[in-house]
Design a protein around this motif. Structure first.
Motif, PDB file in Angstrom:
ATOM      1  N   LEU A   1       0.816  -1.209   0.000  1.00 27.65           N
ATOM      2  CA  LEU A   1       0.000   0.000   0.000  1.00 27.65           C
ATOM      3  C   LEU A   1       0.855   1.267   0.000  1.00 27.65           C
ATOM      4  O   LEU A   1       0.599   2.199  -0.756  1.00 27.65           O
ATOM      5  CB  LEU A   1      -0.932   0.020   1.222  1.00 27.65           C
ATOM      6  CG  LEU A   1      -1.782   1.265   1.390  1.00 27.65           C
ATOM      7  CD1 LEU A   1      -2.766   1.385   0.235  1.00 27.65           C
ATOM      8  CD2 LEU A   1      -2.502   1.238   2.709  1.00 27.65           C
ATOM      9  N   LEU A   2       1.889   1.286   0.828  1.00 20.81           N
ATOM     10  CA  LEU A   2       2.652   2.516   1.038  1.00 20.81           C
ATOM     11  C   LEU A   2       3.925   2.620   0.214  1.00 20.81           C
ATOM     12  O   LEU A   2       4.627   3.626   0.316  1.00 20.81           O
ATOM     13  CB  LEU A   2       3.008   2.650   2.521  1.00 20.81           C
ATOM     14  CG  LEU A   2       1.828   2.738   3.482  1.00 20.81           C
ATOM     15  CD1 LEU A   2       2.323   2.832   4.908  1.00 20.81           C
ATOM     16  CD2 LEU A   2       0.940   3.914   3.142  1.00 20.81           C
ATOM     17  N   ASN A   3       4.225   1.620  -0.573  1.00 25.66           N
ATOM     18  CA  ASN A   3       5.496   1.629  -1.289  1.00 25.66           C
ATOM     19  C   ASN A   3       5.328   1.313  -2.776  1.00 25.66           C
ATOM     20  O   ASN A   3       5.907   0.354  -3.267  1.00 25.66           O
ATOM     21  CB  ASN A   3       6.452   0.631  -0.637  1.00 25.66           C
ATOM     22  CG  ASN A   3       7.883   0.866  -1.038  1.00 25.66           C
ATOM     23  OD1 ASN A   3       8.245   1.931  -1.486  1.00 25.66           O
ATOM     24  ND2 ASN A   3       8.696  -0.148  -0.873  1.00 25.66           N
ATOM     25  N   PRO A   4       4.574   2.143  -3.496  1.00 26.63           N
ATOM     26  CA  PRO A   4       4.359   1.831  -4.913  1.00 26.63           C
ATOM     27  C   PRO A   4       5.621   1.973  -5.768  1.00 26.63           C
ATOM     28  O   PRO A   4       5.694   1.440  -6.858  1.00 26.63           O
ATOM     29  CB  PRO A   4       3.293   2.841  -5.336  1.00 26.63           C
ATOM     30  CG  PRO A   4       3.452   3.969  -4.386  1.00 26.63           C
ATOM     31  CD  PRO A   4       3.905   3.351  -3.086  1.00 26.63           C
ATOM     32  N   PHE A   5       6.633   2.669  -5.264  1.00 23.26           N
ATOM     33  CA  PHE A   5       7.848   2.890  -6.043  1.00 23.26           C
ATOM     34  C   PHE A   5       9.035   2.088  -5.519  1.00 23.26           C
ATOM     35  O   PHE A   5      10.174   2.362  -5.876  1.00 23.26           O
ATOM     36  CB  PHE A   5       8.187   4.383  -6.068  1.00 23.26           C
ATOM     37  CG  PHE A   5       7.055   5.209  -6.597  1.00 23.26           C
ATOM     38  CD1 PHE A   5       6.669   5.117  -7.926  1.00 23.26           C
ATOM     39  CD2 PHE A   5       6.350   6.057  -5.764  1.00 23.26           C
ATOM     40  CE1 PHE A   5       5.611   5.863  -8.419  1.00 23.26           C
ATOM     41  CE2 PHE A   5       5.304   6.811  -6.247  1.00 23.26           C
ATOM     42  CZ  PHE A   5       4.923   6.716  -7.580  1.00 23.26           C
ATOM     43  N   ASN A   6       8.771   1.097  -4.653  1.00 21.97           N
ATOM     44  CA  ASN A   6       9.815   0.217  -4.110  1.00 21.97           C
ATOM     45  C   ASN A   6      10.955   0.984  -3.458  1.00 21.97           C
ATOM     46  O   ASN A   6      12.130   0.716  -3.714  1.00 21.97           O
ATOM     47  CB  ASN A   6      10.349  -0.729  -5.190  1.00 21.97           C
ATOM     48  CG  ASN A   6       9.300  -1.686  -5.657  1.00 21.97           C
ATOM     49  OD1 ASN A   6       8.522  -2.206  -4.851  1.00 21.97           O
ATOM     50  ND2 ASN A   6       9.243  -1.935  -6.941  1.00 21.97           N
ATOM     51  N   ASP A   7      10.608   1.924  -2.600  1.00 22.28           N
ATOM     52  CA  ASP A   7      11.600   2.693  -1.851  1.00 22.28           C
ATOM     53  C   ASP A   7      12.076   1.845  -0.670  1.00 22.28           C
ATOM     54  O   ASP A   7      11.329   1.610   0.266  1.00 22.28           O
ATOM     55  CB  ASP A   7      10.977   3.993  -1.361  1.00 22.28           C
ATOM     56  CG  ASP A   7      11.945   4.861  -0.581  1.00 22.28           C
ATOM     57  OD1 ASP A   7      13.117   4.471  -0.435  1.00 22.28           O
ATOM     58  OD2 ASP A   7      11.522   5.931  -0.124  1.00 22.28           O
ATOM     59  N   ASN A   8      13.298   1.387  -0.713  1.00 23.38           N
ATOM     60  CA  ASN A   8      13.826   0.508   0.336  1.00 23.38           C
ATOM     61  C   ASN A   8      14.302   1.252   1.577  1.00 23.38           C
ATOM     62  O   ASN A   8      14.770   0.625   2.522  1.00 23.38           O
ATOM     63  CB  ASN A   8      14.960  -0.343  -0.233  1.00 23.38           C
ATOM     64  CG  ASN A   8      14.443  -1.337  -1.252  1.00 23.38           C
ATOM     65  OD1 ASN A   8      13.348  -1.850  -1.117  1.00 23.38           O
ATOM     66  ND2 ASN A   8      15.228  -1.575  -2.285  1.00 23.38           N
ATOM     67  N   SER A   9      14.199   2.576   1.576  1.00 22.42           N
ATOM     68  CA  SER A   9      14.649   3.335   2.743  1.00 22.42           C
ATOM     69  C   SER A   9      13.596   3.376   3.855  1.00 22.42           C
ATOM     70  O   SER A   9      13.895   3.783   4.967  1.00 22.42           O
ATOM     71  CB  SER A   9      15.021   4.758   2.341  1.00 22.42           C
ATOM     72  OG  SER A   9      13.880   5.470   1.928  1.00 22.42           O
ATOM     73  N   LEU A  10      12.375   2.955   3.551  1.00 24.43           N
ATOM     74  CA  LEU A  10      11.306   2.984   4.556  1.00 24.43           C
ATOM     75  C   LEU A  10      11.397   1.771   5.473  1.00 24.43           C
ATOM     76  O   LEU A  10      11.699   0.669   5.028  1.00 24.43           O
ATOM     77  CB  LEU A  10       9.941   3.022   3.875  1.00 24.43           C
ATOM     78  CG  LEU A  10       9.672   4.233   2.982  1.00 24.43           C
ATOM     79  CD1 LEU A  10       8.363   4.051   2.240  1.00 24.43           C
ATOM     80  CD2 LEU A  10       9.644   5.504   3.794  1.00 24.43           C
ATOM     81  N   ASP A  11      11.103   1.988   6.749  1.00 22.68           N
ATOM     82  CA  ASP A  11      11.142   0.909   7.743  1.00 22.68           C
ATOM     83  C   ASP A  11       9.734   0.335   7.891  1.00 22.68           C
ATOM     84  O   ASP A  11       8.952   0.790   8.723  1.00 22.68           O
ATOM     85  CB  ASP A  11      11.664   1.446   9.065  1.00 22.68           C
ATOM     86  CG  ASP A  11      11.818   0.366  10.127  1.00 22.68           C
ATOM     87  OD1 ASP A  11      11.511  -0.809   9.832  1.00 22.68           O
ATOM     88  OD2 ASP A  11      12.238   0.702  11.242  1.00 22.68           O
ATOM     89  N   PHE A  12       9.424  -0.664   7.078  1.00 23.32           N
ATOM     90  CA  PHE A  12       8.070  -1.224   7.095  1.00 23.32           C
ATOM     91  C   PHE A  12       7.788  -2.033   8.343  1.00 23.32           C
ATOM     92  O   PHE A  12       6.633  -2.193   8.725  1.00 23.32           O
ATOM     93  CB  PHE A  12       7.816  -2.038   5.819  1.00 23.32           C
ATOM     94  CG  PHE A  12       7.703  -1.167   4.624  1.00 23.32           C
ATOM     95  CD1 PHE A  12       6.573  -0.411   4.410  1.00 23.32           C
ATOM     96  CD2 PHE A  12       8.751  -1.058   3.736  1.00 23.32           C
ATOM     97  CE1 PHE A  12       6.464   0.437   3.330  1.00 23.32           C
ATOM     98  CE2 PHE A  12       8.655  -0.219   2.647  1.00 23.32           C
ATOM     99  CZ  PHE A  12       7.518   0.535   2.440  1.00 23.32           C
ATOM    100  N   HIS A  13       8.815  -2.526   8.995  1.00 23.69           N
ATOM    101  CA  HIS A  13       8.620  -3.226  10.271  1.00 23.69           C
ATOM    102  C   HIS A  13       8.042  -2.241  11.294  1.00 23.69           C
ATOM    103  O   HIS A  13       7.066  -2.544  11.977  1.00 23.69           O
ATOM    104  CB  HIS A  13       9.943  -3.824  10.758  1.00 23.69           C
ATOM    105  CG  HIS A  13       9.826  -4.541  12.055  1.00 23.69           C
ATOM    106  ND1 HIS A  13       9.333  -5.830  12.135  1.00 23.69           N
ATOM    107  CD2 HIS A  13      10.085  -4.158  13.326  1.00 23.69           C
ATOM    108  CE1 HIS A  13       9.316  -6.201  13.402  1.00 23.69           C
ATOM    109  NE2 HIS A  13       9.775  -5.211  14.140  1.00 23.69           N
ATOM    110  N   ALA A  14       8.627  -1.050  11.370  1.00 24.25           N
ATOM    111  CA  ALA A  14       8.157  -0.035  12.321  1.00 24.25           C
ATOM    112  C   ALA A  14       6.769   0.475  11.946  1.00 24.25           C
ATOM    113  O   ALA A  14       5.914   0.669  12.815  1.00 24.25           O
ATOM    114  CB  ALA A  14       9.144   1.129  12.382  1.00 24.25           C
ATOM    115  N   ILE A  15       6.533   0.680  10.650  1.00 22.54           N
ATOM    116  CA  ILE A  15       5.228   1.169  10.202  1.00 22.54           C
ATOM    117  C   ILE A  15       4.145   0.138  10.490  1.00 22.54           C
ATOM    118  O   ILE A  15       3.062   0.470  10.990  1.00 22.54           O
ATOM    119  CB  ILE A  15       5.270   1.526   8.699  1.00 22.54           C
ATOM    120  CG1 ILE A  15       6.228   2.687   8.458  1.00 22.54           C
ATOM    121  CG2 ILE A  15       3.879   1.857   8.175  1.00 22.54           C
ATOM    122  CD1 ILE A  15       6.535   2.947   7.003  1.00 22.54           C
ATOM    123  N   THR A  16       4.440  -1.127  10.208  1.00 25.18           N
ATOM    124  CA  THR A  16       3.476  -2.201  10.478  1.00 25.18           C
ATOM    125  C   THR A  16       3.224  -2.323  11.969  1.00 25.18           C
ATOM    126  O   THR A  16       2.080  -2.503  12.406  1.00 25.18           O
ATOM    127  CB  THR A  16       3.988  -3.533   9.912  1.00 25.18           C
ATOM    128  OG1 THR A  16       4.238  -3.366   8.514  1.00 25.18           O
ATOM    129  CG2 THR A  16       2.977  -4.644  10.116  1.00 25.18           C
TER     130      THR A  16
END
Length: 89
Positions: free
Chosen positions: A45-60
């Protein structure tokens, strides 16, 4: 007026409504799925451009904890704490 006709606006609104409904369907059972699958949903949902700098563990983790908090409170708790202004004086 930018010259967009009603048909264009209606078509774009339909796309937005369909996307929103899709998000609701995807997150319908969020509390009942594994953390790994939750992270996949959030990343899609939040990464349509495959930005690997985001911390999806923390967001989840944030969404997971927020969902647990929402389960603990009721609308009456929110109203009694005056967190919502209903316009009554």
């Amino acid at each position: 007026e930018l010259g967009y006709g009603d048909m264009t606006v209606n078509k774009k609104m339909k796309i937005i409504i369909n996307k929103f409904y899709s998000i609701l369907v995807d997150f319908r059972d969020f509390n009942n799925i594994s953390f790994k699958n939750k992270a996949k949903l959030v990343k899609n949902l939040l990464n349509p451009f495959n930005d690997n700098s985001l911390d999806f563990h923390a967001i989840t983790n944030y969404f997971d904890n927020f969902g647990k908090l929402i389960d603990l409170i009721s609308i009456n708790d929110i109203h009694d704490a005056n967190l919502i202004d209903y316009g009554s004086s």
